[in-house]
Design a protein around this motif. Structure first.
Motif, PDB file in Angstrom:
ATOM      1  N   SER A 230     158.941  76.771  99.586  1.00 14.28           N
ATOM      2  CA  SER A 230     159.352  75.948  98.457  1.00 14.28           C
ATOM      3  C   SER A 230     160.678  75.273  98.747  1.00 14.28           C
ATOM      4  O   SER A 230     161.573  75.849  99.351  1.00 14.28           O
ATOM      5  CB  SER A 230     159.498  76.824  97.201  1.00 14.28           C
ATOM      6  OG  SER A 230     160.129  76.099  96.178  1.00 14.28           O
ATOM      7  N   GLY A 231     160.828  74.023  98.279  1.00 17.01           N
ATOM      8  CA  GLY A 231     162.082  73.310  98.449  1.00 17.01           C
ATOM      9  C   GLY A 231     163.137  73.730  97.456  1.00 17.01           C
ATOM     10  O   GLY A 231     164.227  73.175  97.444  1.00 17.01           O
ATOM     11  N   SER A 232     162.865  74.704  96.576  1.00 18.86           N
ATOM     12  CA  SER A 232     163.830  75.083  95.556  1.00 18.86           C
ATOM     13  C   SER A 232     164.854  76.080  96.053  1.00 18.86           C
ATOM     14  O   SER A 232     165.812  76.386  95.359  1.00 18.86           O
ATOM     15  CB  SER A 232     163.095  75.678  94.346  1.00 18.86           C
ATOM     16  OG  SER A 232     162.418  76.860  94.733  1.00 18.86           O
TER      17      SER A 232
ATOM     18  N   VAL B 259     153.404  66.155  99.776  1.00 21.93           N
ATOM     19  CA  VAL B 259     154.659  65.415  99.652  1.00 21.93           C
ATOM     20  C   VAL B 259     154.332  64.047  99.085  1.00 21.93           C
ATOM     21  O   VAL B 259     153.392  63.384  99.538  1.00 21.93           O
ATOM     22  CB  VAL B 259     155.372  65.256 101.008  1.00 21.93           C
ATOM     23  CG1 VAL B 259     156.599  64.349 100.875  1.00 21.93           C
ATOM     24  CG2 VAL B 259     155.776  66.615 101.581  1.00 21.93           C
TER      25      VAL B 259
ATOM     26  N   MET C 161     155.407  68.109  90.599  1.00 20.31           N
ATOM     27  CA  MET C 161     156.307  69.169  91.067  1.00 20.31           C
ATOM     28  C   MET C 161     155.785  70.535  90.632  1.00 20.31           C
ATOM     29  O   MET C 161     155.807  71.506  91.408  1.00 20.31           O
ATOM     30  CB  MET C 161     157.711  68.934  90.529  1.00 20.31           C
ATOM     31  CG  MET C 161     158.458  67.785  91.191  1.00 20.31           C
ATOM     32  SD  MET C 161     159.201  68.240  92.787  1.00 20.31           S
ATOM     33  CE  MET C 161     160.556  69.291  92.235  1.00 20.31           C
TER      34      MET C 161
ATOM     35  N   GLN D 289     156.068  68.302  96.734  1.00 20.26           N
ATOM     36  CA  GLN D 289     157.470  67.940  96.928  1.00 20.26           C
ATOM     37  C   GLN D 289     157.614  66.445  96.650  1.00 20.26           C
ATOM     38  O   GLN D 289     157.177  65.612  97.434  1.00 20.26           O
ATOM     39  CB  GLN D 289     157.918  68.277  98.343  1.00 20.26           C
ATOM     40  CG  GLN D 289     157.650  69.722  98.768  1.00 20.26           C
ATOM     41  CD  GLN D 289     158.316  70.734  97.851  1.00 20.26           C
ATOM     42  OE1 GLN D 289     159.500  70.616  97.531  1.00 20.26           O
ATOM     43  NE2 GLN D 289     157.553  71.744  97.444  1.00 20.26           N
TER      44      GLN D 289
ATOM     45  N   VAL E   7     162.571  66.679  94.160  1.00 24.23           N
ATOM     46  CA  VAL E   7     163.448  67.506  94.995  1.00 24.23           C
ATOM     47  C   VAL E   7     164.711  66.744  95.354  1.00 24.23           C
ATOM     48  O   VAL E   7     165.754  67.339  95.636  1.00 24.23           O
ATOM     49  CB  VAL E   7     162.737  68.001  96.270  1.00 24.23           C
ATOM     50  CG1 VAL E   7     161.591  68.926  95.913  1.00 24.23           C
ATOM     51  CG2 VAL E   7     162.244  66.843  97.141  1.00 24.23           C
TER      52      VAL E   7
ATOM     53  N   GLY F  80     161.288  64.912 101.949  1.00 25.85           N
ATOM     54  CA  GLY F  80     160.178  65.645 101.348  1.00 25.85           C
ATOM     55  C   GLY F  80     159.595  66.691 102.279  1.00 25.85           C
ATOM     56  O   GLY F  80     159.289  67.816 101.863  1.00 25.85           O
TER      57      GLY F  80
ATOM     58  N   ALA G 124     161.920  69.643 102.504  1.00 22.16           N
ATOM     59  CA  ALA G 124     161.780  70.499 101.323  1.00 22.16           C
ATOM     60  C   ALA G 124     160.520  71.348 101.419  1.00 22.16           C
ATOM     61  O   ALA G 124     160.518  72.537 101.063  1.00 22.16           O
ATOM     62  CB  ALA G 124     161.749  69.643 100.058  1.00 22.16           C
ATOM     63  N   LEU G 125     159.433  70.751 101.917  1.00 28.03           N
ATOM     64  CA  LEU G 125     158.186  71.495 102.080  1.00 28.03           C
ATOM     65  C   LEU G 125     158.369  72.654 103.062  1.00 28.03           C
ATOM     66  O   LEU G 125     157.797  73.736 102.875  1.00 28.03           O
ATOM     67  CB  LEU G 125     157.086  70.554 102.579  1.00 28.03           C
ATOM     68  CG  LEU G 125     155.684  71.144 102.711  1.00 28.03           C
ATOM     69  CD1 LEU G 125     155.126  71.507 101.336  1.00 28.03           C
ATOM     70  CD2 LEU G 125     154.758  70.149 103.419  1.00 28.03           C
TER      71      LEU G 125
END
Length: 360
Positions: free
Chosen positions: A26-28, A109, A128, A133, A150, A303, A306-307
């Motif tokens: 996860s990109g979080s 993405v 999202m 992403q 993101v 993107g 982030a993935l």
């Protein structure tokens, strides 16, 4: 839509893909320092087949084609990535439907230019929530990072406006200026205009903004020709015109020539060979900031990072390069072998641009 030019673009880029990296995180997660260079997609190539999509719904058709070609060229450096493009003409609902369809089709993405502003945020947020992403680009919307996207990668309007105001103060000094923008309510035009107006009042107070707001032209040369003709008829001669899509400024130049008015300076972003040639033919003072078509590929790199759960080294916001400054003796060459629509500030080779735009 670009009909088989991806292989040519990749060959012209001269960059073979590196070995894929494991991805899917996860990109979080909290990401701190990037260990890769900006502009390099290969460290973020996913190990598994991955669909990515670029959604662009309004604007100059040539700009869109080059922007997508940049996106496709970077995606092609990852052998596991399958890219697609939505280039819509059906307005806000078409852009939202395309976003929802990409989620249903398994995109991981999405690079989205929210040309219809905040109305596109619910569909971006839904994507999202589905694990896509989403990178917002070009148009700055009132979304929340980590919820609606993101990252939001837009050009640095403050830097653009300050360079323009400083150039006017130094090289034009006094007179009227008008700002020629895109479709009515276009968020990217509004933000670029706001930054210019603020910088103008602070750095070039002797330059008068007439009218006090931006003029909608849909980024279209024909509409710019009519708009500038009207401005000249109503307000007399202008010292300068500023715009956020220089390729369609050919229409504004034609309006000046039609009226046999003194040639003003032009300050713009996003140019074309046709405009470059007009500058040389008519000795037009020009400050051009460009490289706008490169945002799509930079957004894709963000993107994919982030993935993969990795930090992205891409600069945010995106600062445009000074492509032309006639006052400093920096003028691009008018190349008659290139289609007039080509923007040579693109990262693509001349051969790739010819393939994209159907040049000779």
């Amino acid at each position: 839509m670009l009909g088989g030019v991806t292989a040519l673009i990749l060959a012209a880029a001269g960059c073979a893909p590196a070995a894929p990296q494991a991805g899917g995180a996860s990109g979080s997660a909290a990401l701190e320092v990037a260990d890769t260079a900006p502009g390099d997609i290969t460290p973020f190539c996913p190990a598994e087949p991955t669909k990515v999509m670029y959604v662009k719904s309004a604007g100059g058709h040539v700009w869109e084609a080059i922007s997508h070609a940049e996106f496709a060229a970077d995606a092609a450096k990852c052998p596991t990535v399958e890219e697609s493009w939505y280039n819509g003409t059906s307005g806000q609902q078409g852009a939202i439907a395309a976003t929802n369809a990409a989620v249903a089709q398994g995109a991981k993405v999405m690079v989205i230019s929210p040309d219809f502003g905040d109305s596109q945020l619910p569909s971006m947020r839904k994507a999202m929530q589905a694990g896509v992403q989403v990178v917002s680009t070009v148009n700055d919307v009132n979304g929340q990072k980590g919820v609606d996207y993101v990252e939001s990668l837009v050009w640095d309007t403050k830097a653009i406006g300050e360079k323009q105001a400083e150039w006017l103060a130094t090289n034009v000094k006094t007179g009227k200026v008008a700002f020629l923008g895109g479709q009515p309510g276009a968020p990217s035009t509004q933000k670029t205009f706001d930054a210019f107006k603020e910088a103008l009042g602070r750095l070039a107070p002797q330059i008068q903004l007439v009218p006090d707001t931006w003029v909608a032209t849909n980024w279209d040369a024909g509409q710019k020709r009519r708009a500038v003709a009207g401005l000249l008829a109503q307000n007399g001669d202008y010292a300068a015109f500023v715009s956020d899509y220089g390729a369609s400024d050919v229409g504004a130049v034609q309006a000046i020539l039609d009226a046999k008015a003194p040639m003003p300076a032009f300050l713009n972003i996003g140019s074309s060979q046709a405009f470059v040639c007009l500058v040389q033919q008519h000795n037009i003072p020009w400050l051009g900031q460009d490289g706008t078509t490169r945002l799509s590929a930079a957004s894709l790199r963000i993107g994919l990072a982030a993935l993969a759960g990795k930090p992205s080294p891409e600069p945010v916001p995106y600062e445009l390069m000074v492509y032309a400054d006639t006052a400093a003796g920096k003028t691009p060459t008018c190349d008659p072998s290139v289609t007039p629509d080509a923007d040579l500030s693109s990262s693509l080779s001349v051969e790739a641009l010819k393939a994209v735009l159907g040049g000779t």
